[in-house]
Motif scaffolding. Sequence first.
Motif, PDB file in Angstrom:
ATOM      1  N   LEU A 139       1.576 -25.618  47.988  1.00 42.97           N
ATOM      2  CA  LEU A 139       0.604 -25.225  47.070  1.00 42.97           C
ATOM      3  C   LEU A 139      -0.920 -24.822  46.995  1.00 42.97           C
ATOM      4  O   LEU A 139      -1.699 -25.682  46.408  1.00 42.97           O
ATOM      5  CB  LEU A 139       0.208 -23.625  48.883  1.00 42.97           C
ATOM      6  CG  LEU A 139      -0.901 -23.231  48.998  1.00 42.97           C
ATOM      7  CD1 LEU A 139      -2.007 -24.312  50.109  1.00 42.97           C
ATOM      8  CD2 LEU A 139      -1.458 -21.771  49.732  1.00 42.97           C
ATOM      9  N   LEU A 140      -0.245 -23.773  45.677  1.00 43.10           N
ATOM     10  CA  LEU A 140      -0.647 -24.154  44.761  1.00 43.10           C
ATOM     11  C   LEU A 140      -1.163 -25.440  44.172  1.00 43.10           C
ATOM     12  O   LEU A 140      -1.833 -25.824  43.437  1.00 43.10           O
ATOM     13  CB  LEU A 140      -0.026 -22.897  44.162  1.00 43.10           C
ATOM     14  CG  LEU A 140      -0.249 -23.101  42.491  1.00 43.10           C
ATOM     15  CD1 LEU A 140      -1.947 -22.414  41.989  1.00 43.10           C
ATOM     16  CD2 LEU A 140       0.646 -22.444  41.543  1.00 43.10           C
ATOM     17  N   GLN A 141      -0.119 -26.657  43.457  1.00 43.52           N
ATOM     18  CA  GLN A 141      -0.088 -27.478  43.418  1.00 43.52           C
ATOM     19  C   GLN A 141      -1.122 -28.374  44.063  1.00 43.52           C
ATOM     20  O   GLN A 141      -1.775 -29.227  43.518  1.00 43.52           O
ATOM     21  CB  GLN A 141       1.621 -28.210  42.338  1.00 43.52           C
ATOM     22  CG  GLN A 141       2.209 -27.456  42.171  1.00 43.52           C
ATOM     23  CD  GLN A 141       3.684 -28.117  42.330  1.00 43.52           C
ATOM     24  OE1 GLN A 141       4.004 -28.477  42.941  1.00 43.52           O
ATOM     25  NE2 GLN A 141       4.528 -27.565  41.458  1.00 43.52           N
ATOM     26  N   SER A 161       7.352 -19.749  52.119  1.00 45.12           N
ATOM     27  CA  SER A 161       8.830 -19.793  51.247  1.00 45.12           C
ATOM     28  C   SER A 161       7.909 -19.566  49.634  1.00 45.12           C
ATOM     29  O   SER A 161       7.039 -19.766  49.625  1.00 45.12           O
ATOM     30  CB  SER A 161       9.991 -20.782  51.407  1.00 45.12           C
ATOM     31  OG  SER A 161       9.281 -21.878  50.835  1.00 45.12           O
ATOM     32  N   ILE A 162       8.405 -19.203  48.975  1.00 43.10           N
ATOM     33  CA  ILE A 162       7.770 -19.289  47.668  1.00 43.10           C
ATOM     34  C   ILE A 162       7.816 -20.620  47.405  1.00 43.10           C
ATOM     35  O   ILE A 162       7.127 -21.280  46.585  1.00 43.10           O
ATOM     36  CB  ILE A 162       8.480 -18.631  46.050  1.00 43.10           C
ATOM     37  CG1 ILE A 162       8.584 -16.632  46.567  1.00 43.10           C
ATOM     38  CG2 ILE A 162       8.485 -18.423  45.227  1.00 43.10           C
ATOM     39  CD1 ILE A 162      10.078 -16.973  45.789  1.00 43.10           C
ATOM     40  N   GLY A 163       8.856 -22.077  47.576  1.00 44.70           N
ATOM     41  CA  GLY A 163       8.747 -23.314  47.303  1.00 44.70           C
ATOM     42  C   GLY A 163       7.527 -23.749  47.715  1.00 44.70           C
ATOM     43  O   GLY A 163       7.315 -24.395  47.025  1.00 44.70           O
ATOM     44  N   ASN A 164       7.300 -23.384  49.281  1.00 40.86           N
ATOM     45  CA  ASN A 164       6.515 -23.647  49.813  1.00 40.86           C
ATOM     46  C   ASN A 164       4.598 -23.558  49.390  1.00 40.86           C
ATOM     47  O   ASN A 164       3.526 -23.646  49.287  1.00 40.86           O
ATOM     48  CB  ASN A 164       6.062 -23.822  51.453  1.00 40.86           C
ATOM     49  CG  ASN A 164       7.110 -24.206  52.000  1.00 40.86           C
ATOM     50  OD1 ASN A 164       6.757 -25.509  51.553  1.00 40.86           O
ATOM     51  ND2 ASN A 164       7.182 -24.114  53.363  1.00 40.86           N
ATOM     52  N   VAL A 187       4.095 -10.989  46.705  1.00 37.36           N
ATOM     53  CA  VAL A 187       5.275 -11.529  46.778  1.00 37.36           C
ATOM     54  C   VAL A 187       6.445 -10.985  45.758  1.00 37.36           C
ATOM     55  O   VAL A 187       6.606 -10.235  45.542  1.00 37.36           O
ATOM     56  CB  VAL A 187       5.392 -12.940  44.502  1.00 37.36           C
ATOM     57  CG1 VAL A 187       6.706 -13.679  45.092  1.00 37.36           C
ATOM     58  CG2 VAL A 187       4.124 -13.713  44.518  1.00 37.36           C
ATOM     59  N   GLY A 188       7.389 -11.360  47.240  1.00 36.12           N
ATOM     60  CA  GLY A 188       8.790 -10.748  47.191  1.00 36.12           C
ATOM     61  C   GLY A 188       9.742 -11.806  47.037  1.00 36.12           C
ATOM     62  O   GLY A 188       9.768 -12.552  45.982  1.00 36.12           O
ATOM     63  N   SER A 189      11.322 -11.319  46.834  1.00 37.53           N
ATOM     64  CA  SER A 189      12.438 -11.617  46.230  1.00 37.53           C
ATOM     65  C   SER A 189      12.662 -13.402  47.184  1.00 37.53           C
ATOM     66  O   SER A 189      13.335 -13.462  46.547  1.00 37.53           O
ATOM     67  CB  SER A 189      12.897 -11.330  47.105  1.00 37.53           C
ATOM     68  OG  SER A 189      13.760 -10.368  47.858  1.00 37.53           O
ATOM     69  N   GLY A 190      11.665 -13.527  48.391  1.00 36.81           N
ATOM     70  CA  GLY A 190      12.260 -14.910  48.646  1.00 36.81           C
ATOM     71  C   GLY A 190      10.582 -15.359  49.515  1.00 36.81           C
ATOM     72  O   GLY A 190      11.307 -16.601  50.225  1.00 36.81           O
ATOM     73  N   ASP A 191      10.144 -14.913  49.821  1.00 36.66           N
ATOM     74  CA  ASP A 191       8.539 -15.144  49.835  1.00 36.66           C
ATOM     75  C   ASP A 191       7.405 -13.968  49.603  1.00 36.66           C
ATOM     76  O   ASP A 191       7.257 -14.129  48.854  1.00 36.66           O
ATOM     77  CB  ASP A 191       8.866 -14.975  51.619  1.00 36.66           C
ATOM     78  CG  ASP A 191       9.067 -13.430  52.206  1.00 36.66           C
ATOM     79  OD1 ASP A 191       8.946 -12.748  51.204  1.00 36.66           O
ATOM     80  OD2 ASP A 191       9.557 -13.476  53.262  1.00 36.66           O
TER      81      ASP A 191
END
Length: 95
Positions: free
Chosen positions: A69-71, A62-65, A33-37
């Motif tokens: 994906l996790l959910q 992206s972190i949002g995606n 995990v980076g700062s934005g992705d």
Amino acid sequence: MSEENEKQNTNAVQFHVSPDLDYVYRDVFNVYVGSGDVLIEFGNQHRSMPEHATVSNRIVMSIGNAYTLLQTMQKTLQEAQIKLHQNLQQGQKKS
């Protein structure tokens, strides 16, 4: 993917599945995990050298995606576990 998930996803985006879509088996992964992705690497463990693996695919999202994906995976796996449990119970009743 369950039919319900497909219906939910197709409300936002229509998916086209290519007829020459590749299915591949991967038995190891890494997540960074980076700062934005988020970077996910998939690969396979070497059969002759179990302590070694080769990365074959890298996916960046992206972190949002990644949260979506996790959910989605959690919900789908929970549904599959419930169905498996129900099938096992039905099989025991028939025996």
